[in-house]
Design an enzyme around this catalytic site. Structure first.
Site, PDB file in Angstrom:
ATOM      1  N   GLY A   1       1.092  -1.238   0.075  1.00  0.00           N
ATOM      2  CA  GLY A   1       0.103  -0.294  -0.057  1.00  0.00           C
ATOM      3  C   GLY A   1       0.819   1.256  -0.125  1.00  0.00           C
ATOM      4  CG  HIS A   2      -1.415   4.981   0.083  1.00  0.00           C
ATOM      5  ND1 HIS A   2      -2.222   5.737  -0.167  1.00  0.00           N
ATOM      6  CD2 HIS A   2      -1.729   4.252   1.401  1.00  0.00           C
ATOM      7  CE1 HIS A   2      -3.401   5.721   0.894  1.00  0.00           C
ATOM      8  NE2 HIS A   2      -2.737   4.874   1.718  1.00  0.00           N
TER       9      HIS A   2
END
Lengths: 352, 352, 352
Positions: A246-247
């Site tokens: 994920g970011h």
């Protein structure tokens, strides 16, 4: 896969991995093989004492054995090398016998390379690949068929992008990074803000991704760009297929993420963390250096360095095992408790 | 999706699947439909007695019903066929009414087919697809847009590779194999050896992949090549989307792997194994013929033939259900135990 | 990623999201940033009171703060805007400062657009992309490199298909739909019927897929076509990476599906449902409006509106927490029970 091997002498290979050619140092091997399938020209290894018999009977040209074990390959006619860690020695030998295939520097006529893109010496760009404006590909890098390298992407030297890899705008790769087919790096992270009507508005996903040297990423895995900051995969880390990063995640050096693992936004892994297959890590969780998680762990809280966790939710592995053992007895516990209640009732009645 | 149907008489179709046209054998049907949406020209089926009413009221040109049930479609004006297994009959009829779309044999001018590649009769290669040196495509095979078929790949007859499929070097497919968009076959397995400094070295991933006849693989699934040996998917097996098949896995014939399942390296599935969605199988585990696992099972130990397992870790399904039932009562067990302890204490005090 | 921002005055932006420029309304901001990284020209926000100190010390040109909090940014020299919900205001401002990059209307010479395809005004088709017969692309839509748009696909206005997206035949997208790299829409659902010999026959997968306005789908996710009916994703819903949506699934408007979630066939989600990462939903399950599931939930039964579930199997969240807490005590329960049994035995013996 790799090129046809040129062949090396056993002595050369032994020198490479710090082994000792006990016999047959002049023999030539051309490729690696398992004990079972080995034939002439093959290098095999044996580490487990139980397999010494099979190794002795095999047809490899050379077998790597543990230190002091050369004498135990009864009846074996080929070359024998002793090494402290045969499997590691075998892997190091394989790097030489099966080097990554070198593609001749070449841009396929059907590739679309933007005018401003900078290609180093010997860069290969396959059929149908795109390289965007301002992108830089270091010397020796291979961009296989139908990859899409976005604007302003910066790729180091000797990287290999297998077919259909997509690098979104502005992604940075170090040297010798290997991305398998279908990997997507730099897609928008998953962040939205809900308004009073229940409508979701995109939180800006305008950050960066940096993948350091010697990282390898498996097929169809996804590494999202940072929202405002940077998503980072540390040097030497290895990521299996279908993994989601994920970011803003920070992965330290030399981590291992096994297939279908998912890391939610902003979690941080230290050095040498190992996550088993299908593990999930909650957003913002920190995992200390050297920590390990068993397959299918669901990590919802920080994990201390050098600990092992397992289960859903992930707990220290011993506790998890204890709970699992107790759970196996739970149906019986329910029965036992009921019986005990009856006995106590009887005692109470007797007292009255 | 498929071509526009040509239309068949009800009698023809009934003969095909061994059914009996009770009335309307001359009627023509052109496509399959659900009971709810069916109109003129449509073939529908009903298996569940509770739906006979709805089936009787539907507007299909023909309905397939269970044996002996033709009389129960009250008020239905169309053709009626009886079959032992209506849903199976319907599926078999659909294979004829909706055959896979045939693409005219043709290599798109933007495809990149290497000189040495061998294309059988009627092979279709779509826009932007690549076919590498020494690759062979059997007659009638379709390689859709932007697929990448590596060097030395061997594809049988009448296969369909939907867009963006990647076959790494040396992969072998049987006949009538269908690979959906984004499937990756033959990427390197995930194997590394850690050295004393904590650096990971790639264990050689130089083996093969064989996918046998009539296998279908869902979108974005990944099947890795063997490390030294071969990864194999047995004939007729069906794999859903986003499934991970690790190196050296052996999948027997007629297995079903539902979406997002992951098989770690070297595990072996017998014939007719069914794994529910998001199942995980540990490396080297063996699963016997006809065994089934409920969705989200985590299979860490061998599974006997013809057994059903579920849970994490996966246990025989009945035991798993028993534990789940006991777990539902666990909070109450904790309370009951405490109360019982108090009662025993009182009894003990009274005795003194 | 987005174009270089043009810059807006603080007053303009405040008007946009209904905030109040407390000071510096004339200042110009060009991009969004975090408090930590912000510099001249940057817009930042702070919502959490604990971060007011850091926000005061930051170098952004403008900070958005909660209503009534402008005075709390001690020492801050830039512009300050008050807003009811600073994070939402920031997201809305970012939509203006970082609009999706507009690609000039253009069909790349290496793209393969079928003659019958209809392209609206300003449509962009990137290198190596294919657009099939009868496909329609609404004005302003971008089809990036190596996408494959099948025959008869209908795409609305201002959609963005990132590289390597595949839309199978007949798929329908609304307006402003964003599909990230590697997304596959309309692949065959996973449905087979087993015959008496254990051979699987494909159940027809000839239905449709409709993705409504303003949906965003993450990289490498898969949305299967209906078997006989239609798979639908409601307007404004957001789907993360590597998510699997099975055939005939109905997703209502404004739902959130976090990474690696899987929905089996025919399940139905109401409005505003939120599913955490790696959630699994059994086929035919219904999830009511506003319901939420924690990450890794395994939802096997219908979920009531506005409830929260978690666990495997998913239970009402409070019950799940209670069971988890009891499970933590289970090893001790087993021990306590054994001790209690001994005490009761002693009491029983004393009585005799």
């Amino acid at each position: 896969m790799s090129q046809d091997a040129e062949g090396r002498t056993v002595a050369e290979l032994a020198a490479l991995f710090g082994g000792r050619a006990v016999k047959g140092g002049d023999a030539v091997v051309r490729r690696v093989s398992s004990i079972e399938a080995a034939g002439a020209g093959d290098l095999a290894f044996v580490e487990d004492e139980k397999l010494f018999g099979a190794a002795g009977a095999c047809r490899a040209s050379c077998v790597i054995v543990p230190e002091g074990a050369a004498g135990k390959l009864e009846g074996f006619g080929g070359a024998v090398v002793e090494a402290a860690r045969p499997k590691l020695a075998f892997a190091l030998a394989a790097e030489v016998l099966h080097p990554p295939r070198r593609m001749e520097g070449h841009v396929h006529p059907t590739a679309a390379v933007a005018e401003g893109a900078q290609l180093g010496e010997g860069v290969y760009v396959g059929a149908g690949a795109s390289v965007g404006e301002g992108a830089r590909l270091g010397s020796g890098t291979q961009v296989h068929s139908n990859c899409v390298v976005g604007r302003g992407v910066n790729v180091g030297r000797d990287c290999v992008l297998r077919p259909n890899v997509v690098l979104y705008e502005g992604v940075t790769l170090g040297d010798r990074v290997v991305l398998h087919a279908g990997v997507v790096v730099g897609a928008d992270g998953f962040g939205y803000v809900r308004d009073a009507e229940g409508v979701y508005h995109k939180f800006p996903q305008v950050g960066a991704v940096v993948i350091e040297d010697d990282v390898e990423v498996g097929a169809n895995s996804c590494i999202d760009r940072g929202a405002l900051g940077t998503t980072r995969v540390g040097r030497g880390s290895k990521i299996d297929n279908l993994v989601q990063v994920g970011h803003n995640v920070q992965i330290g050096p030399h981590c291992i993420l096994v297939g279908q693992t998912g890391l939610a936004g902003s979690c941080r892994l230290g050095t040498g963390v190992v996550l088993g297959g299908q593990t999930a890590v909650r957003d913002h969780v920190r995992i200390g250096d050297g920590a390990m998680a068993a397959a299918r762990s669901a990590i919802a809280e920080d994990v201390d360095p050098n600990t092992i966790v397992s289960g859903m939710p992930a707990l220290p592995h011993r506790q998890s095992l204890r709970e699992q053992a107790a759970l196996r007895r739970l149906p019986d516990v329910v029965v036992q408790l009921r019986k005990l209640q009856e006995r106590v009732e009887e005692l109470e009645n007797a007292k009255r």
